[in-house]
Design a protein around this motif. Structure first.
Motif, mmCIF file in Angstrom:
data_model
loop_
_atom_site.group_PDB
_atom_site.id
_atom_site.type_symbol
_atom_site.label_atom_id
_atom_site.label_comp_id
_atom_site.label_asym_id
_atom_site.label_seq_id
_atom_site.Cartn_x
_atom_site.Cartn_y
_atom_site.Cartn_z
ATOM 1 N N LEU A 42 0.832 -1.201 0.000
ATOM 2 C CA LEU A 42 0.000 0.000 0.000
ATOM 3 C C LEU A 42 0.868 1.253 0.000
ATOM 4 C CD1 LEU A 42 -2.818 -1.133 2.430
ATOM 5 C CD2 LEU A 42 -3.007 -0.739 -0.018
ATOM 6 N N ALA A 92 2.513 1.621 -3.442
ATOM 7 C CA ALA A 92 1.519 1.986 -4.453
ATOM 8 C C ALA A 92 1.095 3.432 -4.286
ATOM 9 C CB ALA A 92 0.306 1.066 -4.355
ATOM 10 N N ALA A 141 -6.155 5.092 -0.220
ATOM 11 C CA ALA A 141 -5.048 4.796 -1.126
ATOM 12 C C ALA A 141 -5.388 5.155 -2.571
ATOM 13 C CB ALA A 141 -4.656 3.324 -1.022
ATOM 14 N N PRO A 199 -7.732 9.852 -2.816
ATOM 15 C CA PRO A 199 -6.835 11.006 -2.760
ATOM 16 C C PRO A 199 -5.398 10.697 -3.181
ATOM 17 C CG PRO A 199 -7.483 10.332 -0.544
ATOM 18 C CD PRO A 199 -8.247 9.478 -1.491
ATOM 19 N N LEU A 200 -4.878 9.511 -2.824
ATOM 20 C CA LEU A 200 -3.470 9.232 -3.128
ATOM 21 C C LEU A 200 -3.267 8.637 -4.513
ATOM 22 C CD1 LEU A 200 -2.197 7.916 0.317
ATOM 23 C CD2 LEU A 200 -1.714 10.107 -0.754
ATOM 24 N N LYS A 201 -4.376 8.287 -5.189
ATOM 25 C CA LYS A 201 -4.310 7.831 -6.577
ATOM 26 C C LYS A 201 -3.415 6.621 -6.791
ATOM 27 C CE LYS A 201 -6.166 11.753 -8.539
ATOM 28 N NZ LYS A 201 -7.407 11.578 -9.224
ATOM 29 N N ALA A 202 -3.360 5.733 -5.805
ATOM 30 C CA ALA A 202 -2.591 4.506 -6.003
ATOM 31 C C ALA A 202 -3.269 3.696 -7.099
ATOM 32 C CB ALA A 202 -2.547 3.702 -4.711
ATOM 33 N N ASN A 203 -2.488 2.888 -7.806
ATOM 34 C CA ASN A 203 -3.051 1.980 -8.802
ATOM 35 C C ASN A 203 -4.075 1.079 -8.105
ATOM 36 O OD1 ASN A 203 -3.327 -0.582 -10.178
ATOM 37 N ND2 ASN A 203 -1.758 0.157 -11.571
ATOM 38 N N VAL A 206 -3.133 -2.702 -7.771
ATOM 39 C CA VAL A 206 -2.063 -2.937 -6.805
ATOM 40 C C VAL A 206 -2.594 -2.748 -5.386
ATOM 41 C CG1 VAL A 206 0.186 -2.172 -6.013
ATOM 42 C CG2 VAL A 206 -0.306 -2.201 -8.451
ATOM 43 N N ALA A 207 -3.313 -1.647 -5.159
ATOM 44 C CA ALA A 207 -3.834 -1.378 -3.822
ATOM 45 C C ALA A 207 -4.820 -2.470 -3.404
ATOM 46 C CB ALA A 207 -4.498 -0.007 -3.777
ATOM 47 N N ASN A 257 -10.047 4.726 -13.761
ATOM 48 C CA ASN A 257 -9.442 6.059 -13.897
ATOM 49 C C ASN A 257 -10.010 7.002 -12.855
ATOM 50 O OD1 ASN A 257 -8.591 4.984 -16.371
ATOM 51 N ND2 ASN A 257 -10.415 5.806 -17.369
#
Lengths: 356, 289
Positions: free
Chosen positions: A332, A335, B81, B84-88, B91-92, B288
């Motif tokens: 996490l 990422a 995740a 706001p943090l725009k993690a994939n 993956v997250a 997206n």
């Protein structure tokens, strides 16, 4: 320091920092269980590296993680997300077990080649199916690899139990493979099963690096990952590259079968993998999908895997399951770090606003 | 024969219940444009939390809500995740699944000094039919919400054409947050039905891939509530048949390998995804955010 050298260093440092944050969060959680996080951390380090045997076990865990890390990293460079390494490694191990049981008379140097080819081919087939489905049928590789993982689990269980069952035990495992296929343990790590599979895994990482960096196909693969439209416009057969990336990734995951079946148990034991395929995801992510970086990050995750196994004995309330929590925290954090970087970049250049 | 069929139908409905809740959660999330491959993880924590809460309060209803809230907590972490943090999102989601498998042993060790399963829940404190009834009506509720309310329309726009929604002055991010948390609740409840309805305790790996089967049902049902319901029922039937076929001899065929029936849902999903049996189109803006 020249900027040539500095850039990859910075690129490697940021995910490492994120991983450190994830690791700290995971270990800090043990305070809730009434443990001293620092002591937990020391138990992990000592458990992983304390004695030659411990270090050997850590290297034993690192071997499949290098391979699954590469199995995720290589397709990632082509813009694909391979979460099917688990199924691919099961198919590779199955192929090794089948060959080892059904062709017992192949003699020693030849047998190694045969088992490596079988493991690679079976894994490549499994990865290649997902690659073909993505490239030519448009099916998303994430979903198909999830499904193929389950199919591999069912298929291997059936072949092992119905076609090549164990003759000498009641455990859910295959018959023993011929002695010609067994790899000897290196003597430096007392009885830990460190074999030629480890150098093989490192060599594979090196070959992947050479392939990506110095060959035309490798260049085309990276171009496909960077911008599929630009690659297609430049005349690259992007569908073939997608399929190739998944097949190569799957084949590399299949080599885990060598480490496990030839190097450790001498048979296919159902459930032998503690999710090596899934741990390959953080291994690759932390390395930013760089093949040599994957070796380093696989070592780190192997330390975690081996070190947390000691927690069962050495602490009152924390068990080896902490490994899963720490791994998840690392995933996490890494990422989110990648997303965060992207966000900053986007803010800096408002004209390329994403309109989705 | 009739008795056998009724029995099979009841088993199908029972086994479909966790799938329906989880798949509906996935549907809400993905129709708003957020990928949800962490249904499995939410089911795991839901199953565990429901068992713990039911054991300590003696009420399965409180347990069911506890399971849902555990799913919400996990979904909130996922939301932070990816929104706001725009993690994939993939993956997250994978990270959330990993995390979920680590949580029950960690907490169970603290609470009960065991890492495998919770103590057994008495028959009186378990559900007998209620979740099954809820599960059958849930898709109808979601269908009417999506097609007959303004909120439902917003949700669909968030997944298909977020910029149009934003132009109309609606906060896309807020809609997606609501969808992600609702999905967490439903998947958590789905997990809860495993531990306090289908069995009598939480045990290790009790979800055994049901979160992924729910995901398969979502694709097979093309992200639409009623077809997804039928896909869940179909997978529930496959599960019920598989249990009955274990160890049964068939004339001229020998034992039916259980593994073949177990992998059937996954095979069907791949065939559907490959477009051999009608295409399944995902919401346009999926992934997206």
């Amino acid at each position: 320091m020249s900027s040539n050298l500095k850039q990859p260093l910075v690129a490697a440092l940021r995910p490492a920092l994120a991983a450190l944050i994830g690791l700290s969060l995971g270990v800090a959680l043990t305070a809730f269980a009434g443990e001293n996080p620092w002591q937990v951390f020391m138990v992990i380090v000592r458990g992983a590296l304390g004695t030659p045997y411990d270090a050997g076990m850590t290297l034993f865990y690192a071997t499949p993680l290098i391979l699954t890390g590469l199995a995720v990293a290589l397709p990632y460079r082509a813009g694909l997300f391979n979460i099917g390494a688990e199924g691919q490694l099961l198919m590779g191990a199955l192929a090794v077990a089948v060959v080892g049981v059904l062709l017992p008379n192949v003699s020693a140097p030849m047998s190694l080649l045969v088992s490596v080819l079988a493991a690679f081919a079976a894994g490549a087939l499994w990865g290649g199916i997902a690659g073909w489905l993505r490239a030519y049928r448009g099916s998303h590789e994430v979903i198909t690899t999830i499904m193929l993982n389950f199919i591999a689990a069912g298929l291997t269980s059936w072949v092992v139990l119905a076609l090549i069952p164990s003759q000498d035990s009641q455990n859910p495992e295959s018959a023993r493979i011929s002695a010609n296929y067994i790899l000897e343990h290196f003597s430096a790590f007392s009885s830990a099963p460190v074999t030629w599979a480890l150098p093989l895994a490192v060599l594979t990482a090196f070959l992947v690096w050479l392939f990506l960096r110095f060959t035309v196909r490798g260049y085309e693969l990276k171009a496909t990952g960077l911008s599929i439209d630009a690659a297609r416009f430049a005349g690259i057969n992007v569908r073939f590259m997608q399929m190739l990336a998944m097949a190569l990734g799957g084949g590399i995951a299949g080599l885990v079968g060598i480490a496990e079946v030839c190097g450790n148990s001498g048979r296919f034991r159902l459930g032998f993998s503690p999710d090596y395929g899934f741990i390959g995801i953080p291994v690759a992510l932390m390395a930013r999908a760089h093949p040599l970086g994957a070796v380093a990050s696989a070592l780190l995750f192997a330390v975690l895997q081996k070190g947390t196994a000691e927690l069962d004995l050495e602490t009152t309330y924390v068990t080896r399951d902490l490994a899963a929590i720490i791994q998840a925290m690392v995933v996490l954090a890494v990422a989110a770090e990648a997303g965060f970087t992207w966000l900053k970049w986007r803010r800096a250049k408002p004209e390329v606003k994403n309109h989705a | 024969m009739l008795e056998y069929l009724l029995d099979l139908a009841a088993a199908t409905l029972r086994l479909s219940t966790p799938l329906i809740f989880a798949a509906m959660g996935g549907l809400i999330s993905e129709r708003s444009g957020v990928i949800n491959i962490a249904l499995e993880g939410k089911m795991v924590v839901g199953a565990f939390a429901a068992a713990v809460v039911t054991l300590s309060t003696g009420s399965p209803w409180v347990g069911l809500i506890g399971g849902g809230l555990a799913g919400v907590l996990l979904a909130a972490l996922y939301g932070v995740a990816v929104l706001p943090l725009k993690a994939n999102q993939i993956v997250a989601g994978t990270g959330i699944n990993m995390l979920a498998f680590g949580i029950p042993p960690f907490v169970a060790k603290i609470l009960y000094d065991v890492t495998g399963s919770t103590p057994a829940i008495s028959l009186a404190e378990r559900f007998s039919v209620a979740p099954m009834v809820l599960a059958v009506f849930l898709p109808l509720v979601i269908w009417s919400f999506l097609s007959h309310t303004r909120g439902g329309l917003w949700l669909q726009f968030a997944g298909e054409h977020p910029s149009a929604l934003a132009a109309a002055g609606v906060n896309v991010r807020r809609i997606r947050w609501a969808s992600v948390l609702t999905a967490g609740f439903l998947a958590g409840v789905g997990g809860a039905t495993l531990s306090i309805f289908l069995s009598s305790a939480y045990s290790r790996n009790m979800t055994s891939g049901r979160g992924f089967i729910a995901l398969a049902a979502l694709i097979l049902g093309k992200w639409r509530p009623l077809p997804v319901l039928f896909a869940c029922l179909f997978f529930g039937l496959a599960d019920a048949v598989q249990m009955r076929l274990q160890g049964i001899q068939m004339d001229g065929f020998g034992k039916v390998p259980v593994q073949f029936i177990q992998i059937l849902p996954y095979m069907i999903t791949i065939v559907v995804l490959a477009g051999f049996v009608g295409r399944s189109r995902a919401p346009r803006a999926l992934g997206n955010s």
